[in-house]
Design a protein around this motif. Structure first.
Motif, short mmCIF file in Angstrom:
data_model
loop_
_atom_site.label_atom_id
_atom_site.label_comp_id
_atom_site.label_asym_id
_atom_site.label_seq_id
_atom_site.Cartn_x
_atom_site.Cartn_y
_atom_site.Cartn_z
N GLU A 65 0.82 -1.21 0.00
CA GLU A 65 0.00 0.00 0.00
C GLU A 65 0.86 1.26 0.00
N GLU A 66 1.89 1.29 0.83
CA GLU A 66 2.68 2.51 1.00
C GLU A 66 3.75 2.68 -0.07
N MET A 67 4.32 1.56 -0.54
CA MET A 67 5.41 1.63 -1.51
C MET A 67 4.96 1.43 -2.94
N GLY A 68 3.70 1.00 -3.12
CA GLY A 68 3.20 0.76 -4.47
C GLY A 68 3.85 -0.43 -5.15
N LEU A 69 4.25 -1.44 -4.36
CA LEU A 69 4.91 -2.62 -4.90
C LEU A 69 3.92 -3.77 -5.06
N GLY A 70 4.27 -4.73 -5.91
CA GLY A 70 3.48 -5.94 -6.05
C GLY A 70 3.84 -6.94 -4.96
N PRO A 71 3.19 -8.11 -4.96
CA PRO A 71 3.44 -9.09 -3.89
C PRO A 71 4.89 -9.55 -3.81
N ASN A 72 5.51 -9.88 -4.95
CA ASN A 72 6.89 -10.38 -4.93
C ASN A 72 7.88 -9.29 -4.55
N GLY A 73 7.74 -8.12 -5.16
CA GLY A 73 8.62 -7.01 -4.82
C GLY A 73 8.44 -6.58 -3.38
N GLY A 74 7.19 -6.60 -2.91
CA GLY A 74 6.92 -6.24 -1.52
C GLY A 74 7.54 -7.22 -0.54
N LEU A 75 7.51 -8.50 -0.90
CA LEU A 75 8.10 -9.52 -0.03
C LEU A 75 9.61 -9.35 0.08
N ILE A 76 10.25 -9.08 -1.04
CA ILE A 76 11.69 -8.84 -1.02
C ILE A 76 12.01 -7.61 -0.17
N TYR A 77 11.20 -6.56 -0.30
CA TYR A 77 11.40 -5.36 0.52
C TYR A 77 11.28 -5.69 2.01
N CYS A 78 10.29 -6.53 2.37
CA CYS A 78 10.09 -6.92 3.78
C CYS A 78 11.33 -7.60 4.33
N PHE A 79 11.93 -8.50 3.53
CA PHE A 79 13.10 -9.23 4.01
C PHE A 79 14.34 -8.34 4.05
N GLU A 80 14.45 -7.41 3.11
CA GLU A 80 15.57 -6.46 3.18
C GLU A 80 15.43 -5.59 4.42
N PHE A 81 14.20 -5.23 4.76
CA PHE A 81 13.95 -4.44 5.98
C PHE A 81 14.29 -5.26 7.22
N LEU A 82 13.95 -6.56 7.20
CA LEU A 82 14.30 -7.44 8.31
C LEU A 82 15.81 -7.52 8.50
N LEU A 83 16.55 -7.62 7.40
CA LEU A 83 18.01 -7.69 7.49
C LEU A 83 18.61 -6.42 8.07
N GLU A 84 17.91 -5.30 7.90
CA GLU A 84 18.38 -4.04 8.49
C GLU A 84 17.97 -3.92 9.95
N ASN A 85 17.12 -4.83 10.41
CA ASN A 85 16.63 -4.78 11.79
C ASN A 85 16.72 -6.16 12.44
N LEU A 86 17.89 -6.78 12.35
CA LEU A 86 18.07 -8.14 12.85
C LEU A 86 17.96 -8.23 14.37
N ASP A 87 18.02 -7.10 15.06
CA ASP A 87 17.79 -7.13 16.51
C ASP A 87 16.40 -7.66 16.84
N PHE A 88 15.47 -7.49 15.90
CA PHE A 88 14.11 -8.02 16.09
C PHE A 88 14.16 -9.52 16.34
N LEU A 89 15.02 -10.23 15.61
CA LEU A 89 15.21 -11.67 15.81
C LEU A 89 16.12 -11.95 17.00
N SER A 90 17.21 -11.23 17.06
CA SER A 90 18.23 -11.53 18.07
C SER A 90 17.69 -11.40 19.49
N GLU A 91 16.94 -10.36 19.76
CA GLU A 91 16.43 -10.12 21.11
C GLU A 91 15.47 -11.22 21.55
N ALA A 92 14.77 -11.83 20.60
CA ALA A 92 13.83 -12.90 20.93
C ALA A 92 14.53 -14.25 21.09
N ILE A 93 15.57 -14.49 20.29
CA ILE A 93 16.22 -15.80 20.26
C ILE A 93 17.31 -15.93 21.33
#
Length: 299
Positions: A65-93
């Motif tokens: 909705e915000e970036m105007g991307l399709g499903p595949n492009g949006g999914l790649i963006y989500c994972f690139e964003f996750l890689l920039e915020n790996l503390d989200f995983l680290s703090e839980a694990i």
């Protein structure tokens, strides 16, 4: 201290979340601790609520909705964003002990495993080479109904091998939804797909039927889609893919029926072996075993 986990992957519709649910249920019945992570930013319904959900960080719907991307492009963006915020995983694990099995439910877009380095970067962060020291095993699911169309089966097998080579972690391949094949494929025939080789294409009835149909249609239109897809070029392509898989001799499959407790337990035993889970567990006192048995009997 080591941690242990499995990365559940595979194409869309392969039954990854169903397998995760069956795995969690089996672990709970056997009084084992697990930590369920959902990394599919489009997933909505879960039998067991994830202990950590990527949608708490970013969701595919918001990105589209915000970036105007399709499903595949949006999914790649989500994972690139996750890689920039790996503390989200680290703090839980990080707080998890070695008794836990970390189950990571991945999305079904296979380009994440085969085309771009997003998931390899993620696994490097999770595993011994990274910050979290997780003994990680990839479980790649392929729907068992693919065996009916052997060209499709070999294409799926090639994707599994590609993910195996790219991720460079212990890897098991699973034919899921085995209950769908009951009565349609003989067990003796099904065993041939456990260790696939190019001979499966030599007596493929669907290829024979398509070739006959193609030869009939090609008299009228040699450039028709059916003629091209079922003709010699398509057959040679499938044979080349099958020979490539043969040459590597890396891919074999386990069979999974998520509704069968014994089947799920067998898959779990392979995962445990791959990540050396039991080798890290402390020996238990006989009294503990008796208490567990009594608790199970009372429940």
């Amino acid at each position: 201290m080591s941690k242990f986990g499995t990365l559940v992957m595979g194409p869309a519709g392969a039954g990854k979340t169903t397998f995760c649910t069956a795995l969690i249920n089996h672990l709970r019945l056997n009084k084992r601790s697990c930590f369920y992570i959902n990394l599919d930013p489009a997933a909505e319904d879960f039998a067991y609520e994830p202990d950590l959900d990527i949608k708490d960080l970013i969701s595919l719907e918001d990105v589209m909705e915000e970036m105007g991307l399709g499903p595949n492009g949006g999914l790649i963006y989500c994972f690139e964003f996750l890689l920039e915020n790996l503390d989200f995983l680290s703090e839980a694990i990080e707080p998890l002990s070695e008794e836990y099995l970390i189950i990571i439910d991945m999305p079904g877009q296979i380009e994440l495993y085969t085309h771009i380095p997003v998931v390899p970067t993620l696994t490097q962060h999770l595993t011994r080479g990274g910050a979290l020291n997780v003994n990680l095993c990839a479980a790649y699911l392929l729907e068992s109904t693919f065996v009916i169309d052997r060209a499709k089966f070999f294409a799926g097998t090639l994707s599994a091998m590609s993910a195996m080579l790219l991720l460079e972690i212990p890897h098991i391949n699973i034919l899921s939804k085995m209950s769908l094949l009951k009565g349609s494929v003989p067990k003796r025939e099904l065993r041939r797909f456990i260790d696939p080789d190019s001979s499966l294409l030599d007596d493929d009835p669907s290829t024979v039927d398509r070739t006959i149909a193609s030869s009939e249609e090609s008299e009228a239109d040699p450039l028709s889609t059916e003629s091209m897809m079922a003709g010699r070029s398509f057959k040679k392509l499938n044979q080349a893919v099958a020979r490539l898989i043969d040459d590597f001799s890396m891919v074999s499959f386990l069979q999974l029926d998520a509704q069968d407790e014994d089947s799920v337990g067998a898959i779990l035993s392979y995962i445990d072996d791959a990540i050396q889970y039991h080798e890290a567990q402390e020996p238990r006192e006989p009294n503990d075993e008796i208490q567990d048995w009594e608790d199970t009997a009372m429940s």
